[in-house]
Design a protein around this motif. Structure first.
Motif, PDB file in Angstrom:
ATOM      1  N   ILE A 274       0.860  -1.180   0.000  1.00 32.25           N
ATOM      2  CA  ILE A 274       0.000   0.000   0.000  1.00 32.25           C
ATOM      3  C   ILE A 274       0.895   1.228   0.000  1.00 32.25           C
ATOM      4  CG2 ILE A 274      -1.781   1.272   1.238  1.00 32.25           C
ATOM      5  CD1 ILE A 274      -2.686  -1.423   2.426  1.00 32.25           C
ATOM      6  N   ILE A 275       0.785   2.032  -1.057  1.00 35.86           N
ATOM      7  CA  ILE A 275       1.634   3.214  -1.224  1.00 35.86           C
ATOM      8  C   ILE A 275       0.776   4.452  -0.976  1.00 35.86           C
ATOM      9  CG2 ILE A 275       3.170   4.465  -2.785  1.00 35.86           C
ATOM     10  CD1 ILE A 275       3.553   1.820  -4.308  1.00 35.86           C
ATOM     11  N   GLY A 276       1.055   5.128   0.124  1.00 38.59           N
ATOM     12  CA  GLY A 276       0.273   6.300   0.510  1.00 38.59           C
ATOM     13  C   GLY A 276       0.615   6.671   1.936  1.00 38.59           C
ATOM     14  N   GLY A 277      -0.310   7.321   2.614  1.00 38.19           N
ATOM     15  CA  GLY A 277      -0.120   7.632   4.019  1.00 38.19           C
ATOM     16  C   GLY A 277      -0.882   6.654   4.896  1.00 38.19           C
ATOM     17  N   ASP A 278      -0.913   6.942   6.198  1.00 39.38           N
ATOM     18  CA  ASP A 278      -1.638   6.068   7.118  1.00 39.38           C
ATOM     19  C   ASP A 278      -3.127   6.021   6.787  1.00 39.38           C
ATOM     20  OD1 ASP A 278       0.622   5.318   8.450  1.00 39.38           O
ATOM     21  OD2 ASP A 278       0.250   6.513  10.240  1.00 39.38           O
ATOM     22  N   GLY A 279      -3.681   7.134   6.281  1.00 41.89           N
ATOM     23  CA  GLY A 279      -5.091   7.142   5.897  1.00 41.89           C
ATOM     24  C   GLY A 279      -5.377   6.162   4.768  1.00 41.89           C
ATOM     25  N   THR A 280      -4.491   6.132   3.781  1.00 40.74           N
ATOM     26  CA  THR A 280      -4.622   5.169   2.681  1.00 40.74           C
ATOM     27  C   THR A 280      -4.547   3.748   3.206  1.00 40.74           C
ATOM     28  OG1 THR A 280      -3.499   6.744   1.229  1.00 40.74           O
ATOM     29  CG2 THR A 280      -3.696   4.491   0.438  1.00 40.74           C
ATOM     30  N   PHE A 281      -3.622   3.516   4.122  1.00 42.78           N
ATOM     31  CA  PHE A 281      -3.465   2.179   4.701  1.00 42.78           C
ATOM     32  C   PHE A 281      -4.730   1.771   5.442  1.00 42.78           C
ATOM     33  CE2 PHE A 281      -2.142  -1.137   7.510  1.00 42.78           C
ATOM     34  CZ  PHE A 281      -1.084  -1.776   6.897  1.00 42.78           C
ATOM     35  N   LEU A 282      -5.253   2.667   6.277  1.00 42.76           N
ATOM     36  CA  LEU A 282      -6.463   2.351   7.044  1.00 42.76           C
ATOM     37  C   LEU A 282      -7.633   2.039   6.122  1.00 42.76           C
ATOM     38  CD1 LEU A 282      -6.468   4.921   9.988  1.00 42.76           C
ATOM     39  CD2 LEU A 282      -6.340   2.439  10.176  1.00 42.76           C
ATOM     40  N   HIS A 283      -7.836   2.892   5.123  1.00 39.64           N
ATOM     41  CA  HIS A 283      -8.968   2.700   4.215  1.00 39.64           C
ATOM     42  C   HIS A 283      -8.838   1.376   3.463  1.00 39.64           C
ATOM     43  CE1 HIS A 283     -12.160   3.704   1.382  1.00 39.64           C
ATOM     44  NE2 HIS A 283     -11.342   3.314   0.419  1.00 39.64           N
TER      45      HIS A 283
END
Length: 283
Positions: free
Chosen positions: A63-72
């Motif tokens: 998952i490439i993004g921030g923690d929000g991307t990871f959570l979603h």
């Protein structure tokens, strides 16, 4: 092993990092999938897959993004045992703790089977109205009850194992996992708990109108019940910042450790405390 890429295309750097990952896989003739919207943007339409296909075929997910991307994204894989690796193009990055300049190193370590898999506990929440369950959800980080800015303080009753433990007024309440202990709960004065070692539930009040009320840490085996009274204006309950439900007077929220876990890939060259030290600039 077959990988899958999930990319936050709202972040330009995530697109660049994804291109580097694609190049690495192609040079080594590795099988991989890309979430279909990102696949289209990356010119890899033939490798595009929806979340169900990724869940069926992938051995691990990047998952490439921030923690929000990871959570979603992570909510699609709860209980699947498919491990997730987060590449940070956000801010702090406690969940996405591999930095972009470590991408190739991380891919090579996974290819050489040099990595660990951590099982992270989840919360399960159930929202009841007039004794009828109207909503349920999972949370990796936290479940937050919060008032609107133009409403008065909330009156909150907190029960643990059906025993009234506290009755207070404040802006809200955070129920967090050890994984979520470095998120909103930390900002509200909650403790940091090592999610690699401890399964527990954190209870952190938000701006309580009480000099003596402090955060609590209880067993993951215990069950929380929350009753909220307000001035009739909007109160929201939210799991991992993604699913907001209106709470009205008389509603009850039940929260406990979930029967499902999430698998996360961690590289062996860093501990939880190394991550905390680096992200918080402690030393």
């Amino acid at each position: 092993m077959k990988a899958a890429l999930i990319v936050n295309l709202d972040k330009k750097e995530a697109f660049t990092v994804a291109e580097r990952a694609v190049e690495w896989f192609e040079k080594r003739d590795k099988e991989f999938l890309i979430e279909k919207r990102a696949a289209y943007q990356l010119g890899q339409k033939k490798r595009g897959a929806d979340y169900q296909q990724i869940k069926r075929e992938a051995d691990y997910i990047i998952i490439i993004g921030g923690d929000g991307t990871f959570l979603h994204s992570s909510h699609h894989f709860i209980g699947s045992e498919i491990p997730l690796l987060g590449i940070n193009v956000g801010h702090l990055g406690f969940l996405t703790d591999v930095e972009t300049d470590e991408l190739i190193k991380a891919l090579e370590m996974i290819d050489n089977n040099n990595y660990n898999i951590e099982k992270r506990m989840m919360l399960q929440t159930e929202h009841y109205r007039s004794e009828e369950k109207i909503n349920s959800s999972y949370a990796l980080n936290d479940y937050v009850i919060n008032r609107d800015p133009d409403s008065q303080m909330l009156k909150i009753e907190l029960y643990i194992n059906n025993e009234l433990v506290n009755n207070f007024r404040g802006d809200g309440l955070i129920i967090a996992t050890p994984t979520g202990s470095t998120a909103y709960s930390l900002s509200a004065g909650g403790p940091i708990i090592n999610p690699r070692q401890i399964k527990a539930i954190l209870i952190t009040p938000i701006c309580p109108h009480n000099l003596h009320l402090r955060p609590m840490v209880i067993s993951a085996e215990e069950r929380i019940r929350i009753k909220v009274d307000s001035d009739g204006r909007s109160v929201k309950g939210c799991a991992d910042g993604r699913q907001k439900n209106e709470i009205i007077p008389g509603d009850e929220i039940y929260i406990s450790g979930a029967d499902q876990e999430l698998s996360i890939i961690k590289l062996p060259d860093r501990t939880f405390y190394t991550t905390v030290k680096e992200k918080m600039h402690l030393a």
